[in-house]
Enzyme design. Structure first.
Site, mmCIF file in Angstrom:
data_model
loop_
_atom_site.group_PDB
_atom_site.id
_atom_site.type_symbol
_atom_site.label_atom_id
_atom_site.label_comp_id
_atom_site.label_asym_id
_atom_site.label_seq_id
_atom_site.Cartn_x
_atom_site.Cartn_y
_atom_site.Cartn_z
ATOM 1 N N ASP A 107 0.855 -1.184 0.000
ATOM 2 C CA ASP A 107 0.000 0.000 0.000
ATOM 3 C C ASP A 107 0.896 1.240 0.000
ATOM 4 O O ASP A 107 1.677 1.444 0.929
ATOM 5 C CB ASP A 107 -0.894 -0.022 1.242
ATOM 6 C CG ASP A 107 -2.022 0.997 1.175
ATOM 7 O OD1 ASP A 107 -2.152 1.670 0.143
ATOM 8 O OD2 ASP A 107 -2.764 1.107 2.169
ATOM 9 N N ASP A 133 -2.914 2.471 -6.056
ATOM 10 C CA ASP A 133 -1.869 2.554 -5.028
ATOM 11 C C ASP A 133 -1.779 1.342 -4.105
ATOM 12 O O ASP A 133 -1.045 1.380 -3.119
ATOM 13 C CB ASP A 133 -2.067 3.815 -4.187
ATOM 14 C CG ASP A 133 -3.402 3.832 -3.448
ATOM 15 O OD1 ASP A 133 -4.308 3.073 -3.839
ATOM 16 O OD2 ASP A 133 -3.523 4.609 -2.494
ATOM 17 N N GLU A 134 -2.480 0.258 -4.416
ATOM 18 C CA GLU A 134 -2.334 -0.926 -3.563
ATOM 19 C C GLU A 134 -2.646 -2.196 -4.344
ATOM 20 O O GLU A 134 -3.394 -2.185 -5.323
ATOM 21 C CB GLU A 134 -3.237 -0.831 -2.327
ATOM 22 C CG GLU A 134 -4.709 -0.735 -2.619
ATOM 23 C CD GLU A 134 -5.561 -0.737 -1.349
ATOM 24 O OE1 GLU A 134 -5.248 -1.504 -0.416
ATOM 25 O OE2 GLU A 134 -6.542 0.014 -1.306
#
Length: 363
Positions: free
Chosen positions: A17, A111-112
């Site tokens: 993350d 983003d993860e």
């Protein structure tokens, strides 16, 4: 180490993350923003914070917060317009790093992502070392910090990635997994939103230990198909696989509001973070969507949906924002307060599959 009640070798799942991804990208690109409270979003009266830097978070600013509230909490807050094309470009750099270690990558957003490193391309035995290497390489290539969670299933890997943020990692072993879940407040479970948290509270279920005391029949009665999932994770069990090529039938997000909404502007404001969430998922997974659906649940729990289908996939987030606004506007004025709003995208397909006919038309 036994895997979730069976004799098979335990899986090794890493959840990576990025730390304050959008704002970190903006601070990286503009040195004058570094160390300052930054929010990605619009400072307009109906604007919403899409992301907040850690400096802004110290003042209580967070994503999905109305911009006027954020500015009141942090008078020095600097707003930056979102640049999804830039975020996607950086996300692809990060994805390329993941691919050096495993083909089993399941992105959740730009983003993860989940990575299954049980059998990995580097032949590394220790998942925590893999996570450390990946985080170091992300820092080297992009200049950005990432946090990671390592565990034997997806749920616990996701929960672990929050334990040592920012720029840290944590591991939850098969031995410690059940005890970790027992002490965890249900409202902090990944995937438990305000409505579900409110329901568990009404049922007297506050922690994982409380959840574990319930029978499968009881949980199925009150939570439907999610009942068996709750039954498993209360015991540290989550058998979901990391699925790199998964194309869902739909992707959606919804939010239950603390106070009922009665006018257009706060409703549109409340929809913005949901729009950004579903769009981010589609961008991260190279998915296009033809159908947009607005969900509205009123204070009396009656519910309606409004949809629009396009001949081709929506090209940009701005088109989705415009369409959601058009679906929402005819609902006002309303005599009933709105307690929940949701946005979903369906008729999904891989962007690679849509790009080829578009190229032929261009030629």
């Amino acid at each position: 180490m036994p895997d979730e009640g069976c004799s098979e070798r335990p899986r090794k799942i890493v959840h990576v993350d990025m730390d304050a991804f959008y704002t970190s990208v903006e601070q990286r690109g503009n040195p004058e923003l570094r160390g300052l409270p930054v929010a990605v979003g619009s400072p307009a009266a109906r604007g919403v914070v899409a992301a907040a830097s850690y400096e802004a978070r110290k003042s209580g600013v967070h994503s999905a917060m109305p911009s006027v509230t954020a500015q009141r909490k942090c008078p020095d807050l600097i707003f930056v317009r979102p640049r999804f094309d830039v975020y996607k470009s950086v996300s692809l750099q990060i994805r390329a790093i993941f691919a050096e270690y495993t083909p089993l990558i399941e992105p959740l957003s730009l983003d993860e992502a989940y990575l299954d490193v049980t059998e990995n391309l580097k032949g590394m035995e220790i998942a925590t070392e893999i996570a450390s290497e990946i985080r170091a390489k992300i820092k080297q290539v992009t200049g950005l910090n990432a946090s990671a969670g390592i565990s034997y299933n997806k749920f616990l890997a996701k929960m672990a990635s929050d334990l040592n943020k920012p720029n840290g990692q944590a591991v939850i072993t098969p031995k410690n997994g059940p005890a970790f879940v027992e002490q965890l407040p249900v409202k902090k479970f990944h995937g438990v939103g305000p409505a579900t948290a409110e329901k568990t509270h009404r049922l007297g279920i506050e922690t994982g230990a409380d959840l574990k005391e319930q029978t499968l029949d009881f949980l199925t009665q009150h939570f439907g198909k999610s009942g068996s999932y709750f039954y498993g994770i209360a015991r540290g069990i989550d058998n979901r696989q990391v699925k790199p090529d998964r194309v869902r039938k739909s992707v959606g997000a919804e939010d239950t509001f603390a106070e009922d909404i009665h006018s257009y502007e706060p409703a549109r404001e409340g929809l913005q973070p949901l729009i950004e969430k579903v769009w981010s998922y589609c961008e991260a997974n190279e998915i296009g969507a033809k159908t947009a659906t607005l969900k509205v649940k009123y204070a009396d729990f009656s519910q309606i949906t409004r949809s629009k289908t396009f001949p081709s996939a929506l090209p940009a987030i701005g088109d989705l924002e415009d369409m959601v606004g058009l679906l929402l506007a005819p609902l006002f004025p309303t005599r009933k307060g709105i307690r929940l709003l949701g946005v979903s995208l369906s008729s999904l397909e891989r962007r690679a599959a849509i790009a080829e006919p578009q190229l032929r038309l261009a030629l």
